[in-house]
Design a protein around this motif. Sequence first.
Motif, PDB file in Angstrom:
ATOM      1  N   GLY A 132      -1.294  -8.294  -1.227  1.00  0.00           N
ATOM      2  CA  GLY A 132      -1.785  -8.926  -0.025  1.00  0.00           C
ATOM      3  C   GLY A 132      -1.412 -10.291   0.022  1.00  0.00           C
ATOM      4  O   GLY A 132      -1.089 -11.168   0.542  1.00  0.00           O
ATOM      5  N   PRO A 155     -10.991 -17.958  -4.820  1.00  0.00           N
ATOM      6  CA  PRO A 155     -10.791 -16.500  -4.877  1.00  0.00           C
ATOM      7  C   PRO A 155      -9.435 -16.162  -5.507  1.00  0.00           C
ATOM      8  O   PRO A 155      -8.454 -16.877  -5.325  1.00  0.00           O
ATOM      9  CB  PRO A 155     -10.846 -16.056  -3.428  1.00  0.00           C
ATOM     10  N   ARG A 156      -9.424 -15.087  -6.258  1.00  0.00           N
ATOM     11  CA  ARG A 156      -8.170 -14.645  -6.875  1.00  0.00           C
ATOM     12  C   ARG A 156      -7.310 -13.966  -5.828  1.00  0.00           C
ATOM     13  O   ARG A 156      -7.820 -13.251  -4.977  1.00  0.00           O
ATOM     14  CB  ARG A 156      -8.456 -13.661  -7.997  1.00  0.00           C
ATOM     15  N   PRO A 157      -6.007 -14.168  -5.908  1.00  0.00           N
ATOM     16  CA  PRO A 157      -5.132 -13.463  -4.973  1.00  0.00           C
ATOM     17  C   PRO A 157      -5.215 -11.950  -5.219  1.00  0.00           C
ATOM     18  O   PRO A 157      -5.247 -11.510  -6.337  1.00  0.00           O
ATOM     19  CB  PRO A 157      -3.728 -14.001  -5.272  1.00  0.00           C
ATOM     20  N   GLN A 158      -5.261 -11.211  -4.146  1.00  0.00           N
ATOM     21  CA  GLN A 158      -5.350  -9.752  -4.234  1.00  0.00           C
ATOM     22  C   GLN A 158      -3.938  -9.171  -4.342  1.00  0.00           C
ATOM     23  O   GLN A 158      -3.022  -9.621  -3.655  1.00  0.00           O
ATOM     24  CB  GLN A 158      -6.019  -9.195  -2.964  1.00  0.00           C
ATOM     25  N   PRO A 159      -3.759  -8.190  -5.199  1.00  0.00           N
ATOM     26  CA  PRO A 159      -2.429  -7.565  -5.313  1.00  0.00           C
ATOM     27  C   PRO A 159      -2.066  -6.861  -4.009  1.00  0.00           C
ATOM     28  O   PRO A 159      -2.897  -6.233  -3.364  1.00  0.00           O
ATOM     29  CB  PRO A 159      -2.576  -6.546  -6.443  1.00  0.00           C
TER      30      PRO A 159
END
Length: 172
Positions: free
Chosen positions: A172, A166-170
């Motif tokens: 968070g 999963p891509r890191p969420q901005p």
Amino acid sequence: MAVETDVLDELRRLRTRIPRLAGSLAATVDGLVLAHDVPDTEPEGLAALTAAALGVAYRMTDAAARGEFRELLVRGTRGYVATYAAGSTAVLTLLADDRVNVGRLHLEGRRSGARIAELIDNRVGPDGGRHAERAALDAHVPSSPDADRRIGTLPVRTPQRPAHQPRPQPGG
């Protein structure tokens, strides 16, 4: 004489042997009615519910390491619902009043289940019967990965890792 007629005769004899028996039903393990003597009850619905309960009972006996399924007894405020194995392809479900002799219910239910299994095996054979045409249709369908599961068992899902990270969420 068709196997369904013989099974119905057995159900009627069963009613004479068990006082306070309210009804009986013989069905395939996948919920198709073979014969029934259940007044005031929808036999198709009862057969479908029997198949669902049978699936849970198979899983429970397997999970608890108690061997092969033999019978299931449910008690309600107005009586009993008892289900007995009738070979590997059928089940017998009995509806009884709350004042039934449960020992007699078990004794006669087990005997009738064995008799129904014998009738089905002798008259129909392991792969015949009223729904034999379904087997012919199923023969054209490629085998699924769950084809080796016993009847009445549920598939078990194994969690798998995601195919991507999963891509890191901005923020968070």
